[in-house]
Design an enzyme around this catalytic site. Structure first.
Site, PDB file in Angstrom:
ATOM      1  CG  HIS A 167      46.957  28.192  42.142  1.00  0.00           C
ATOM      2  ND1 HIS A 167      46.728  27.752  40.863  1.00  0.00           N
ATOM      3  CD2 HIS A 167      46.425  29.441  42.207  1.00  0.00           C
ATOM      4  CE1 HIS A 167      46.070  28.674  40.180  1.00  0.00           C
ATOM      5  NE2 HIS A 167      45.885  29.718  40.983  1.00  0.00           N
ATOM      6  CE  LYS A 175      34.678  41.122  35.096  1.00  0.00           C
ATOM      7  NZ  LYS A 175      35.781  41.721  34.295  1.00  0.00           N
ATOM      8  CB  SER A 177      39.130  32.995  48.022  1.00  0.00           C
ATOM      9  OG  SER A 177      37.720  32.941  47.998  1.00  0.00           O
ATOM     10  NE  ARG A 216      47.087  32.473  41.274  1.00  0.00           N
ATOM     11  CZ  ARG A 216      47.792  32.492  40.149  1.00  0.00           C
ATOM     12  NH1 ARG A 216      49.096  32.720  40.209  1.00  0.00           N
ATOM     13  NH2 ARG A 216      47.221  32.292  38.982  1.00  0.00           N
ATOM     14  NE  ARG A 261      48.247  37.321  40.026  1.00  0.00           N
ATOM     15  CZ  ARG A 261      48.845  36.496  39.178  1.00  0.00           C
ATOM     16  NH1 ARG A 261      48.180  35.442  38.735  1.00  0.00           N
ATOM     17  NH2 ARG A 261      50.065  36.699  38.778  1.00  0.00           N
ATOM     18  CG  ASP A 310      28.701  38.793  46.367  1.00  0.00           C
ATOM     19  OD1 ASP A 310      28.959  39.885  46.920  1.00  0.00           O
ATOM     20  OD2 ASP A 310      29.489  38.229  45.586  1.00  0.00           O
TER      21      ASP A 310
END
Length: 302
Positions: free
Chosen positions: A171, A11, A118, A88, A82, A33
Site C-alpha cells: 500500500h 477521523k 494504521s 507512510r 500521515r 480511544d
C-alpha cells in the site's frame, strides 16, 4: 450475533465505524480511544444516527481496553496519522510501538480476525501478527484499487461498474497496477488509457487530498467498510487486501487479489500474467528489506 471492536476513533476510525454500523449487520460495537471523553461522545453521535435508521445495534464508547471483549472482528486505526509531505513509512517507528502494545493486550479478550488500518498499514499488520500470533490482514491496496477504477471510468466516460481490475504490492507509493486484471466491459483495457497517467493518479491523489482536506477519509472509510462487510457476511468478494505471506524468516503482508469472507483465500495470484507476478515478487522483497531494517530500530518484543 456479530460484535466489532474499533480501536481508534479519529477521523478515519469514525468514518469506518459510521459506515459499518449504518450497514445494519452489526449487533454490538465497542469504540476505544485513549483520548478522554472522545469515544463516549462518539457513541452518542452513533446512537443518534442509529435511532434515525431504526437500527438496534448496541454501542459502547470507552477509554478502557478491558471493555473490548469477545469481538468477532477488531479494526485497528490507532496511531499517528500521515501528515502533508510525509511518506507512510515515516510513521513506522512511532506507530509500531503503539501497534505492538495493542497486539499484546487485545488477543487476551478477543478471538477475532484483526483488520489493520494504521499506517504504514501492511507493516503494522505484520507487526501485529508477529507480536500477537493472531491472524491479521491489512486493508492493503483495496483503496488504490478503487482509486484506479474510478479514474479510468472518469477518463473513458463510462460507469465505474464497467471497470474491473486490481492494484497490488505494498500500500502506498510502491503499489503497482496489475494490468493483466484491468478490464472495461469485460475487455482488457489495453491502450484505451494512458497507463502512466493512471499510475501517477493512483499514487499522487492521496497526497493532493491530504494537502487540501487534511486527510483521506471518505473514500477509505467506505472502501474499508466493504472489506469488513465481506468478512462478517461471508460475501467472498475478490479484493486486493494484504494477507500473511511467509518470506524467508518473517511474515509479510502484501496485497494481491484474494477471496475475502470469514476465511481469507484462495488467492488469484496464479491467474496473473508473468509481468504482474514479477511485480508482486519484487514488492515482497522490497517490503522485507525495509521491514527488517526497521525492526532493528525498535524493540517491539521487549
Amino acid at each position: 450475533m456479530t460484535k466489532i471492536g474499533f480501536i481508534g476513533t479519529g477521523k478515519i476510525g469514525q468514518t469506518i465505524a459510521f459506515n459499518t454500523l449504518m450497514g445494519g449487520y452489526v449487533d454490538e460495537a465497542v469504540l476505544y480511544d485513549i483520548i478522554p471523553d472522545l469515544p463516549e461522545k462518539f457513541e452518542h453521535e452513533l446512537r443518534h444516527a442509529l435511532a434515525s435508521r431504526r437500527l438496534k445495534t448496541e454501542v459502547l464508547g470507552t477509554n478502557s481496553l478491558d471493555d473490548v471483549t469477545s469481538c468477532d472482528v477488531v479494526v485497528v486505526t490507532a496511531g499517528k496519522p500521515r501528515k502533508p509531505g510525509m511518506d507512510r513509512r515515516d510513521l513506522f517507528v512511532e506507530n509500531a510501538k503503539i501497534i505492538a502494545s495493542l497486539a499484546k493486550e487485545l488477543p487476551k479478550r478477543n478471538d477475532a480476525i484483526y483488520v489493520m488500518v494504521s499506517n504504514p498499514v501492511d507493516m503494522m499488520a505484520s507487526i501485529f501478527m508477529k507480536v500477537s500470533g493472531k491472524y491479521t490482514i491489512s486493508t492493503g491496496d483495496q483503496v488504490e484499487t478503487m482509486r484506479m477504477r474510478s479514474f479510468i471510468a472518469k477518463k473513458l466516460k463510462v460507469p465505474v461498474n464497467y471497470v474491473n481490475g486490481y492494484v497490488g504490492g505494498e500500500h502506498g507509493d510502491d503499489a503497482v497496477i496489475l494490468w493483466s486484471t484491468v478490464t472495461v466491459k469485460d475487455q482488457l483495457v489495453g491502450d484505451k488509457v494512458d497507463k502512466e497517467e493512471v499510475e501517477r493518479y493512483v499514487k499522487s491523489i492521496p497526497g493532493d487530498i491530504i494537502k487540501a482536506m487534511g486527510g483521506t477519509t471518505w473514500g477509505p472509510g467506505t472502501i474499508i467498510e466493504e472489506i469488513i462487510r465481506s468478512i462478517v457476511l461471508n460475501e467472498n468478494k475478490v479484493m486486493s487486501i494484504a494477507f500473511p505471506h511467509y518470506f524467508e524468516d518473517e511474515i509479510v503482508h502484501i496485497s494481491e487479489p484474494v477471496v475475502v469472507g470469514r476465511k481469507i483465500g484462495p488467492s488469484l495470484e496464479s491467474l496473473l500474467d508473468e509481468k504482474d507476478r514479477w511485480h508482486l515478487i519484487s514488492a515482497t522483497k522490497d517490503f522485507y528489506s525495509f521491514y527488517k531494517e526497521s525492526l532493528n530500530r525498535i524493540q517491539i518484543l521487549a
